[in-house]
Motif scaffolding. Structure first.
Motif, PDB file in Angstrom:
ATOM      1  N   TYR A 168       0.136   5.208   1.276  1.00 57.13           N
ATOM      2  CA  TYR A 168      -0.769   6.164   1.909  1.00 57.13           C
ATOM      3  C   TYR A 168      -0.114   7.543   1.856  1.00 57.13           C
ATOM      4  O   TYR A 168       1.111   7.667   1.886  1.00 57.13           O
ATOM      5  CB  TYR A 168      -1.021   5.800   3.368  1.00 57.13           C
ATOM      6  N   GLY A 189      -5.331  12.857   8.248  1.00 60.15           N
ATOM      7  CA  GLY A 189      -5.130  11.431   8.453  1.00 60.15           C
ATOM      8  C   GLY A 189      -4.416  10.792   7.280  1.00 60.15           C
ATOM      9  O   GLY A 189      -3.854  11.470   6.417  1.00 60.15           O
ATOM     10  N   LEU A 190      -4.453   9.490   7.232  1.00 55.37           N
ATOM     11  CA  LEU A 190      -3.792   8.724   6.177  1.00 55.37           C
ATOM     12  C   LEU A 190      -4.810   8.393   5.095  1.00 55.37           C
ATOM     13  O   LEU A 190      -5.826   7.757   5.360  1.00 55.37           O
ATOM     14  CB  LEU A 190      -3.218   7.434   6.757  1.00 55.37           C
ATOM     15  N   PHE A 223       0.844  -1.192   0.000  1.00 53.29           N
ATOM     16  CA  PHE A 223       0.000   0.000   0.000  1.00 53.29           C
ATOM     17  C   PHE A 223       0.887   1.253   0.000  1.00 53.29           C
ATOM     18  O   PHE A 223       1.995   1.257   0.531  1.00 53.29           O
ATOM     19  CB  PHE A 223      -0.864   0.059   1.271  1.00 53.29           C
ATOM     20  N   LYS A 264      -3.095   0.321  -3.941  1.00 60.14           N
ATOM     21  CA  LYS A 264      -2.831  -0.947  -3.254  1.00 60.14           C
ATOM     22  C   LYS A 264      -2.491  -2.019  -4.276  1.00 60.14           C
ATOM     23  O   LYS A 264      -2.914  -1.951  -5.444  1.00 60.14           O
ATOM     24  CB  LYS A 264      -4.064  -1.379  -2.450  1.00 60.14           C
ATOM     25  N   LEU A 279      -5.492   6.484   1.493  1.00 59.74           N
ATOM     26  CA  LEU A 279      -4.966   5.435   0.633  1.00 59.74           C
ATOM     27  C   LEU A 279      -4.812   5.963  -0.794  1.00 59.74           C
ATOM     28  O   LEU A 279      -5.767   6.474  -1.377  1.00 59.74           O
ATOM     29  CB  LEU A 279      -5.906   4.231   0.641  1.00 59.74           C
ATOM     30  N   PHE A 331       4.444  -0.122   8.533  1.00 61.29           N
ATOM     31  CA  PHE A 331       4.681   1.110   7.779  1.00 61.29           C
ATOM     32  C   PHE A 331       6.163   1.421   7.691  1.00 61.29           C
ATOM     33  O   PHE A 331       6.946   1.117   8.606  1.00 61.29           O
ATOM     34  CB  PHE A 331       3.982   2.290   8.461  1.00 61.29           C
ATOM     35  N   GLN A 354      -0.243  11.473   3.708  1.00 61.51           N
ATOM     36  CA  GLN A 354      -0.689  12.237   4.879  1.00 61.51           C
ATOM     37  C   GLN A 354      -0.355  13.706   4.663  1.00 61.51           C
ATOM     38  O   GLN A 354       0.819  14.086   4.661  1.00 61.51           O
ATOM     39  CB  GLN A 354      -0.004  11.714   6.140  1.00 61.51           C
ATOM     40  N   PHE A 394       3.663   7.336   2.830  1.00 64.79           N
ATOM     41  CA  PHE A 394       4.021   6.142   3.577  1.00 64.79           C
ATOM     42  C   PHE A 394       3.750   4.894   2.757  1.00 64.79           C
ATOM     43  O   PHE A 394       2.648   4.716   2.224  1.00 64.79           O
ATOM     44  CB  PHE A 394       3.212   6.046   4.877  1.00 64.79           C
TER      45      PHE A 394
END
Lengths: 113, 113
Positions: free
Chosen positions: B36, B43-44, B34, B49, B46, B103, B38, B90
């Motif tokens: 992500y 927040g994180l 994945f 994936k 997506l 992570f 930020q 991330f």
């Protein structure tokens, strides 16, 4: 678009106090998670929750921590007696099942003084 | 040991330039991968994936990533960066046999006009 919501966005607490962080996962999701990110460090897994019980937990998730899904919509993380080192951003996440992507909330910044 | 490495802590690019963010993983089982993002105070989210199948995956905001099993890599790319892409990125790895995502330490992207 469905989203994970967390409250409060920021909480300040005194060392030794109990705190409860709240999350509303996406409504049809079955898996729930808590992660934390200490300032400047990695996002770390704390715990996963499925079918009303803990599915998996990390070594960080000791007896000071507990999770609960009290009413079928909320998912909470309780820290019984906070320490300075519990200061972090706590993220709640949910997924439809174990093999699909997790969606994260905006986080709760916990500051222990 | 299971781990995710993002070798670049901080990358600076000009708006309109291409971007590649590196991610290498060490993982015993078949990985789910994945990316992500930020944004500050957020927040994180997506981006994309990989579970199986086509090793080149497309995500939101024009991002793509390529899974290379032989190199244990899952690098994120974008052909033309926009100023709004400035954020922390991330990489994370999971698997079918665990709830936990691991992570990386993140790569902070700065975009100059």
């Amino acid at each position: 678009e469905p989203e994970v919501t967390q409250t409060p966005s920021h909480q300040v607490t005194q060392m030794g106090q109990e705190v409860i962080l709240r999350c509303v996962p996406i409504s049809n999701h079955l898996y729930f998670y808590w992660y934390r990110q200490i300032l400047g460090q990695k996002v770390e897994f704390l715990v996963s929750f499925y079918n009303n019980e803990i599915s998996e937990k990390s070594e960080i998730f000791d007896d000071q921590f507990s999770v609960e899904r009290p009413d079928g919509s909320n998912f909470t993380l309780k820290i019984r007696s906070t320490k300075l080192e519990d200061s972090a951003m706590y993220f709640c996440a949910s997924s439809a099942d174990q093999s699909t992507e997790a969606f994260f909330g905006q986080g709760t910044r916990l500051t222990v003084v | 040991a299971q781990s995710v490495t993002q070798p670049d802590i901080h990358i600076t690019v000009s708006e309109g330039a291409s971007l590649e963010l590196r991610c290498n993983y060490s993982y015993g089982a078949t990985p789910y991968l994945f990316w992500y993002v930020q944004s500050p105070g957020q927040g994180l989210q997506l981006l994309l994936k990989y579970f199986s199948g086509d090793t080149l995956v497309q995500g939101i905001k024009g991002f793509e990533a390529e899974f290379k099993r032989s190199q244990s890599s899952f690098n994120l790319r974008k052909p033309s960066v926009h100023w709004s892409d400035a954020a922390e990125y991330f990489c994370a790895v999971g698997s079918f046999n665990t709830d936990k995502l691991i992570f990386g330490t993140g790569t902070r992207l700065q975009v100059f006009p």
